[in-house]
Design a protein around this motif. Structure first.
Motif, PDB file in Angstrom:
ATOM      1  N   UNK A  88      23.713  -5.514  -5.711  1.00 14.82           N
ATOM      2  CA  UNK A  88      22.740  -4.956  -6.512  1.00 14.82           C
ATOM      3  C   UNK A  88      22.143  -3.540  -5.708  1.00 14.82           C
ATOM      4  N   UNK A  89      22.073  -2.496  -6.364  1.00 15.52           N
ATOM      5  CA  UNK A  89      21.399  -1.288  -5.923  1.00 15.52           C
ATOM      6  C   UNK A  89      20.104  -1.053  -6.406  1.00 15.52           C
ATOM      7  N   UNK A  90      18.801  -1.296  -5.682  1.00 14.10           N
ATOM      8  CA  UNK A  90      17.806  -1.359  -6.132  1.00 14.10           C
ATOM      9  C   UNK A  90      17.016   0.029  -5.812  1.00 14.10           C
ATOM     10  N   UNK A  91      17.118   0.986  -6.661  1.00 19.61           N
ATOM     11  CA  UNK A  91      16.714   2.150  -6.271  1.00 19.61           C
ATOM     12  C   UNK A  91      15.615   2.749  -7.045  1.00 19.61           C
ATOM     13  N   UNK A  92      14.904   1.870  -7.799  1.00 17.95           N
ATOM     14  CA  UNK A  92      13.722   2.186  -8.782  1.00 17.95           C
ATOM     15  C   UNK A  92      12.933   1.087  -8.893  1.00 17.95           C
ATOM     16  N   UNK A  93      12.790   0.455  -7.820  1.00 11.89           N
ATOM     17  CA  UNK A  93      11.665  -0.943  -7.908  1.00 11.89           C
ATOM     18  C   UNK A  93      10.417  -0.299  -7.521  1.00 11.89           C
ATOM     19  N   UNK A  94       9.314  -0.405  -8.548  1.00 11.39           N
ATOM     20  CA  UNK A  94       8.075   0.085  -8.533  1.00 11.39           C
ATOM     21  C   UNK A  94       7.578  -0.520  -7.094  1.00 11.39           C
ATOM     22  N   UNK A  95       6.609   0.438  -6.580  1.00 12.22           N
ATOM     23  CA  UNK A  95       5.818  -0.149  -5.591  1.00 12.22           C
ATOM     24  C   UNK A  95       4.800  -0.967  -5.961  1.00 12.22           C
ATOM     25  N   UNK A  96       4.393  -1.861  -5.133  1.00  9.39           N
ATOM     26  CA  UNK A  96       3.224  -2.819  -5.714  1.00  9.39           C
ATOM     27  C   UNK A  96       1.890  -2.162  -5.813  1.00  9.39           C
ATOM     28  N   UNK A  97       1.801  -1.224  -5.130  1.00 12.63           N
ATOM     29  CA  UNK A  97       0.380  -0.663  -5.272  1.00 12.63           C
ATOM     30  C   UNK A  97       0.101   0.247  -6.363  1.00 12.63           C
ATOM     31  N   UNK A  98       1.367   0.458  -7.287  1.00 14.70           N
ATOM     32  CA  UNK A  98       0.926   1.435  -8.134  1.00 14.70           C
ATOM     33  C   UNK A  98       1.291   0.442  -9.768  1.00 14.70           C
ATOM     34  N   UNK A  99       1.812  -0.780  -9.483  1.00 15.84           N
ATOM     35  CA  UNK A  99       1.816  -1.811 -10.502  1.00 15.84           C
ATOM     36  C   UNK A  99       0.631  -1.932 -11.088  1.00 15.84           C
ATOM     37  N   UNK A 100       0.363  -1.722 -12.439  1.00 12.42           N
ATOM     38  CA  UNK A 100      -0.984  -2.233 -13.012  1.00 12.42           C
ATOM     39  C   UNK A 100      -1.362  -3.519 -12.897  1.00 12.42           C
ATOM     40  N   UNK A 101      -2.532  -4.058 -12.533  1.00 11.76           N
ATOM     41  CA  UNK A 101      -2.940  -5.489 -12.563  1.00 11.76           C
ATOM     42  C   UNK A 101      -2.641  -6.054 -13.833  1.00 11.76           C
ATOM     43  N   UNK A 102      -2.073  -7.311 -13.719  1.00  9.10           N
ATOM     44  CA  UNK A 102      -2.010  -7.892 -14.968  1.00  9.10           C
ATOM     45  C   UNK A 102      -3.489  -8.396 -15.583  1.00  9.10           C
ATOM     46  N   UNK A 103      -3.630  -8.191 -16.920  1.00  8.06           N
ATOM     47  CA  UNK A 103      -5.007  -8.376 -17.572  1.00  8.06           C
ATOM     48  C   UNK A 103      -5.212 -10.069 -17.471  1.00  8.06           C
ATOM     49  N   UNK A 104      -6.462 -10.648 -17.210  1.00  7.25           N
ATOM     50  CA  UNK A 104      -7.012 -11.946 -17.124  1.00  7.25           C
ATOM     51  C   UNK A 104      -7.806 -12.058 -18.394  1.00  7.25           C
ATOM     52  N   UNK A 105      -7.502 -13.361 -18.903  1.00  4.11           N
ATOM     53  CA  UNK A 105      -8.444 -13.912 -20.186  1.00  4.11           C
ATOM     54  C   UNK A 105      -8.915 -15.157 -19.843  1.00  4.11           C
TER      55      UNK A 105
END
Length: 359
Positions: A184-201
């Motif tokens: 697998x060629x992973x060339x566009x995995x988003x950085x963890x610091x820019x992934x929006x936090x998941x909403x919590x309910x």
């Protein structure tokens, strides 16, 4: 019992030092040693630190010299580069042990013509992790290469040594003759610091789990999805290893991966986490760019000639005129309505097996 940790700290303005200290008992540490450690922590805090991975597993492949160098440093003032050389006076394994374990060196060499459309290298560098490759060989754990900057051509030279002699013979044969080996060629995995936090309910009692029914009988709320990013896949045919080949250098085009299907309402009620690709980057245009991955495989001893493993040349034969290489698989294509042909093939296979195994 005391547990020890061994670490190498390399900082600007200091020599390479190796500490072997107790992780639980520092009562015997001298004041000089404590001051040295504090100074080391201060240097690391001010200048940072670097880590160089030395793949010692390549010594099992018969190498007697290991030479590793780091990339040139730009954030250190007194340290420009690290070079490590390990030499052995003789091979690590004897010839008998090498034939028994049959080490194979797998090298993920490089990827060429990485796509810069529809997302540019600049945007990928700013928002995504470095380019790395991921693979899994014969049921072993997934392995990732080192990340490299986003460029048209990326060289990893990632070496992984696998002892084929400790693997199951049946599983290895099925793996080499089954579906192609995938990288697998992973060339566009988003950085963890820019992934929006998941909403919590939360419910009125502050309980989050109460909103998700694990039995799947009532509530229709979906649990938060797991971030997913597209990647490329290159497939390699390793069956020549069963025909006596000892070294392979294979190039394979990279294809876009299949995007996972959106979870239905029924599957969302289950406990399995669903995939969330709503914020993912678009898949790279690997085919248009001509992206290619190169891998190399090198065996210490051919599989078919190993005296302690995979005695394929000694497989039973019907006659002496038969080819030395046994058939592994035959695929027939026929119209659906020609059921009589299928019966003839099945009868022929049963008759052949009966002769070979003397049934």
């Amino acid at each position: 019992k005391q547990w020890y940790q061994r670490r190498v700290a390399i900082t600007a303005g200091s020599d390479v030092k190796t500490d072997r200290t107790s992780a639980t008992d520092l009562s015997g540490t001298t004041p000089t040693e404590l001051r040295r450690r504090k100074m080391e922590r201060d240097l690391v805090s001010e200048y940072g630190k670097c880590v160089l991975t030395v793949p010692l597993s390549s010594l099992f492949a018969g190498n007697t010299v290991l030479f590793v160098r780091s990339e040139p440093f730009s954030h250190f003032t007194a340290l420009k580069q690290i070079i490590v050389k390990i030499s052995l006076n003789k091979p690590l394994m004897s010839d008998t042990l090498s034939r028994e374990l049959c080490p194979m060196k797998l090298n993920i060499v490089k990827s060429k013509n990485n796509p810069n459309t529809p997302v540019s290298y600049k945007e990928l560098s700013d928002q995504c992790m470095p380019v790395f490759a991921r693979y899994q060989f014969c049921g072993q754990g997934r392995t990732d290469t080192e990340g490299k900057p986003h460029d048209p051509d990326v060289e990893w030279n990632h070496t992984h040594v696998i002892l084929l002699g400790v693997l199951s013979r049946t599983k290895l044969e099925e793996f080499l003759t089954g579906p192609p080996f995938e990288v697998e060629l992973h060339d566009r995995d988003r950085r963890t610091d820019i992934i929006k936090p998941l909403p919590k309910i939360f419910d009125m009692h502050g309980n989050e789990e109460a909103l998700f029914d694990t039995t799947g009988k009532s509530k229709a709320l979906q649990p938060p999805g797991v971030p997913w990013d597209p990647y490329g896949i290159a497939k390699f045919d390793l069956s020549p290893l069963l025909l006596g080949e000892q070294k392979l250098r294979i190039k394979s085009p990279v294809l876009p991966c299949v995007r996972p299907q959106t979870s239905s309402r029924n599957s969302a009620l289950k406990t399995e986490a669903r995939l969330d690709y709503s914020e993912a980057k678009p898949s790279g245009r690997y085919l248009e760019s001509g992206t290619v991955i190169t891998v190399e495989l090198s065996l210490a001893h051919p599989l078919v000639n190993s005296t302690n493993y995979l005695q394929l040349t000694q497989a039973p034969r019907i006659s002496e005129e038969q080819n030395d290489w046994p058939f592994v698989r035959i695929v027939y294509f026929m119209p659906y309505e020609k059921s009589s042909h299928l019966e003839d093939i099945v009868n022929q296979v049963l008759e052949t097996n009966a002769k070979v195994f003397k049934l």
